[in-house]
Scaffold this active site. Structure first.
Site, mmCIF file in Angstrom:
data_model
loop_
_atom_site.group_PDB
_atom_site.id
_atom_site.type_symbol
_atom_site.label_atom_id
_atom_site.label_comp_id
_atom_site.label_asym_id
_atom_site.label_seq_id
_atom_site.Cartn_x
_atom_site.Cartn_y
_atom_site.Cartn_z
ATOM 1 N N CYS A 115 0.831 -0.927 0.061
ATOM 2 C CA CYS A 115 0.098 -0.137 -0.145
ATOM 3 C C CYS A 115 0.648 1.023 -0.186
ATOM 4 O O CYS A 115 0.190 2.387 -0.458
ATOM 5 C CB CYS A 115 -0.947 -0.009 1.219
ATOM 6 S SG CYS A 115 -2.054 -1.394 1.055
ATOM 7 N N HIS A 261 -3.933 6.831 1.744
ATOM 8 C CA HIS A 261 -4.303 5.490 1.219
ATOM 9 C C HIS A 261 -5.904 5.108 1.537
ATOM 10 O O HIS A 261 -6.416 5.391 2.439
ATOM 11 C CB HIS A 261 -3.341 4.510 1.755
ATOM 12 C CG HIS A 261 -3.612 2.794 1.376
ATOM 13 N ND1 HIS A 261 -3.833 2.814 -0.092
ATOM 14 C CD2 HIS A 261 -3.853 2.061 1.937
ATOM 15 C CE1 HIS A 261 -4.099 1.433 -0.268
ATOM 16 N NE2 HIS A 261 -4.226 0.704 0.927
ATOM 17 N N ASN A 291 -9.980 -1.157 -2.181
ATOM 18 C CA ASN A 291 -8.518 -0.917 -1.748
ATOM 19 C C ASN A 291 -7.591 -1.505 -2.944
ATOM 20 O O ASN A 291 -7.583 -2.627 -3.145
ATOM 21 C CB ASN A 291 -8.176 -1.578 -0.479
ATOM 22 C CG ASN A 291 -6.825 -1.471 -0.186
ATOM 23 O OD1 ASN A 291 -5.886 -0.970 -0.864
ATOM 24 N ND2 ASN A 291 -6.239 -2.067 1.007
HETATM 25 O O1 UT7 Z 1 -4.563 -2.134 2.875
HETATM 26 C C1 UT7 Z 1 -3.761 -2.989 3.611
HETATM 27 C C2 UT7 Z 1 -4.184 -2.489 4.850
HETATM 28 N N1 UT7 Z 1 -5.448 -3.339 5.373
HETATM 29 C C3 UT7 Z 1 -6.352 -2.554 6.294
HETATM 30 O O2 UT7 Z 1 -5.868 -1.528 6.697
HETATM 31 C C4 UT7 Z 1 -7.294 -3.304 6.767
HETATM 32 C C5 UT7 Z 1 -7.512 -2.747 8.177
HETATM 33 N N2 UT7 Z 1 -8.605 -3.793 8.853
HETATM 34 C C6 UT7 Z 1 -9.864 -3.629 8.502
HETATM 35 O O3 UT7 Z 1 -10.151 -2.731 7.533
HETATM 36 C C7 UT7 Z 1 -10.897 -4.243 9.051
HETATM 37 O O4 UT7 Z 1 -10.344 -4.930 10.199
HETATM 38 C C8 UT7 Z 1 -11.846 -5.095 8.545
HETATM 39 C C9 UT7 Z 1 -12.771 -4.335 7.390
HETATM 40 C C10 UT7 Z 1 -10.994 -6.216 7.486
HETATM 41 C C11 UT7 Z 1 -12.522 -6.087 9.222
HETATM 42 O O5 UT7 Z 1 -13.338 -5.247 10.126
HETATM 43 P P1 UT7 Z 1 -13.495 -5.682 11.671
HETATM 44 O O6 UT7 Z 1 -14.462 -4.538 12.271
HETATM 45 O O7 UT7 Z 1 -12.158 -5.420 12.228
HETATM 46 O O8 UT7 Z 1 -14.357 -7.032 11.701
HETATM 47 P P2 UT7 Z 1 -13.527 -8.210 12.406
HETATM 48 O O9 UT7 Z 1 -12.536 -8.708 11.833
HETATM 49 O O10 UT7 Z 1 -13.244 -8.171 13.932
HETATM 50 O O11 UT7 Z 1 -14.681 -9.374 12.538
HETATM 51 C C12 UT7 Z 1 -16.005 -9.012 12.983
HETATM 52 C C13 UT7 Z 1 -17.059 -10.028 12.691
HETATM 53 C C14 UT7 Z 1 -16.369 -11.494 12.619
HETATM 54 O O12 UT7 Z 1 -17.445 -12.176 13.213
HETATM 55 P P3 UT7 Z 1 -17.524 -12.737 14.839
HETATM 56 O O13 UT7 Z 1 -16.372 -13.282 15.203
HETATM 57 O O14 UT7 Z 1 -17.760 -11.585 15.650
HETATM 58 O O15 UT7 Z 1 -18.773 -13.721 14.694
HETATM 59 C C15 UT7 Z 1 -16.040 -11.704 11.367
HETATM 60 O O16 UT7 Z 1 -16.196 -13.132 11.066
HETATM 61 O O17 UT7 Z 1 -17.376 -9.900 11.407
HETATM 62 C C16 UT7 Z 1 -17.121 -10.941 10.556
HETATM 63 N N3 UT7 Z 1 -16.645 -10.772 9.213
HETATM 64 C C17 UT7 Z 1 -17.812 -10.606 8.338
HETATM 65 N N4 UT7 Z 1 -19.033 -10.561 8.418
HETATM 66 C C18 UT7 Z 1 -19.762 -10.242 7.345
HETATM 67 C C19 UT7 Z 1 -15.567 -10.512 8.567
HETATM 68 N N5 UT7 Z 1 -15.585 -10.074 7.634
HETATM 69 C C20 UT7 Z 1 -17.021 -10.044 7.071
HETATM 70 C C21 UT7 Z 1 -17.641 -9.997 5.978
HETATM 71 N N6 UT7 Z 1 -19.048 -9.997 5.962
HETATM 72 N N7 UT7 Z 1 -17.024 -9.672 4.785
#
Ligand code: UT7
Length: 336
Positions: A115, A261, A291
């Site tokens: 990135c 970014h 992204n």
């Molecule tokens: O460019 C490279 C750098 N990358 C980044 O900067 C990304 C940084 N991180 C993020 O943007 C976020 O962490 C994400 C968007 C990837 C994830 O969001 P989050 O709010 O951190 O969610 P999480 O990973 O803590 O997951 C929360 C819940 C989980 O379910 P449980 O365990 O609470 O039941 C996940 O399994 O959301 C679930 N989940 C989804 N649900 C529906 C994860 N992905 C999805 C999805 N749709 N696509």
């Protein structure tokens, strides 16, 4: 002293629009979840047929940048290509693009840096220009993520955030005493966090590089500890942006546009608040493209210019980003 100026810029996004609802048909996710957690509404992916690679997207963006600069490919001294998704394991996209531009011996460098690939590329270009090794440089940031994403619920956290796209800039060294070009940069890497966002296979450290077990475990798909990357981003982006402002002797009020970014709209909202940036001086387009990693910042800059969001002359922009590696950085660029 030689300063780096931008002569032309171009972007290319594939025509195929993939909405959140499209993704909800193939994995357990919803439009609401994706919008709330990331801000993304849709992204562009290359067509399913036709073997369109990262160098192809880079070529389209480059043609636009070159034509706006009024340059022919033969005018280039150097190509720098930033991508984490090269067409081939090797050789790199720089060589493939060089050939597609019809060039026969112009040097081409590939860089990764994910990135922050465009930011590292800008600093490398500036160093080449200042040292006298090159005067006219084509810098490209491009990705085709879609062919490497896991299209099932197991990969949903990563798959919903990535899009394909390319941006390119024509950079030239000019002799001037004016305070233009790269005013300040601050680039970083911390490999301790390499495994927070990676694709594990194929890999040269594995023998064989790719096995049936790797395939079954999905090691060829990117994996991310999203929460950890999120926390790093909201800490590092304001910190490194303040560093470049201090280095340049500027405040945030001197910046015409902040172009961060585009990894997650919520990250950028935290960043905006921490830096006290007014809404009209920060640009986001993650809603449309997701992204696009190394492509993100040049794509956004091209849209900023097209939408006339910065003054025509002497506009000062601040770029900042964090991604896999982890790598992060910021820079301030002032136009001619
Ligand atoms: O460019 C490279 C750098 N990358 C980044 O900067 C990304 C940084 N991180 C993020 O943007 C976020 O962490 C994400 C968007 C990837 C994830 O969001 P989050 O709010 O951190 O969610 P999480 O990973 O803590 O997951 C929360 C819940 C989980 O379910 P449980 O365990 O609470 O039941 C996940 O399994 O959301 C679930 N989940 C989804 N649900 C529906 C994860 N992905 C999805 C999805 N749709 N696509």
């Amino acid at each position: 002293m030689k300063k780096m100026v931008m002569r032309g810029i171009g972007r290319y996004l594939p025509e195929r629009v993939v909405t959140n609802d499209d993704l909800a048909k193939i994995m357990d996710t919803t439009d609401e979840w994706i919008r709330q957690r990331t801000g993304i509404e849709e992204r562009r992916w290359v067509p399913e047929e036709g073997n369109v690679g990262t160098s192809d997207l880079g070529l389209e963006a480059s043609k636009i940048a070159l034509s706006r600069a009024g340059w022919k490919p033969e005018d280039l001294d150097l190509i720098i290509f930033a991508t984490l998704s090269p067409d081939l394991f090797f050789p790199g996209c720089g060589c493939l693009l060089q050939s597609k531009l019809g060039l026969k011996s112009t040097p081409a460098i590939d860089i990764r840096q994910q990135c922050t690939g465009f930011l590292y590329g800008m600093e490398i270009a500036d160093a080449y220009i200042k040292s006298g090794y090159a005067s006219r440089i084509l810098l490209v940031g491009a990705e085709v993520h879609s062919t490497g994403l896991e299209m099932t619920t197991r990969g949903r956290d990563v798959t919903v955030i990535f899009g394909d796209g390319a941006g390119a800039v024509c950079l030239e060294g000019v002799e001037t005493d004016e305070n233009i070009g790269l005013l300040a940069t601050s680039l970083h890497a911390q490999g301790d966090y390499a495994e927070t966002l990676m694709t594990e296979a194929p890999a040269s450290r594995n023998n064989p590089r790719f096995s049936k077990e790797d395939f079954d475990e999905g090691k060829h798909f990117p994996k991310m500890d999203g929460r950890n990357v999120f926390k790093l981003a909201v800490r590092r982006l304001p910190e490194v942006s303040q560093t470049v402002l201090d280095k340049a002797g500027l405040t945030i009020d001197d910046i015409d546009m902040v172009i961060p970014h585009q990894a997650n709209l919520r990250i950028n909202q935290f960043f905006q608040k921490a830096m006290n940036i007014p809404d009209e001086r920060i640009f986001n387009n993650i809603q449309k493209y997701g992204n696009t990693t190394a492509g993100t910042i040049p794509i956004a800059l091209d849209e900023v210019i097209e939408q006339k969001l910065i003054p025509k002359e002497k506009a000062t922009v601040l770029f900042a980003g964090l991604g896999a590696g982890v790598t992060w950085g910021a820079m301030i660029f002032r136009f001619m």
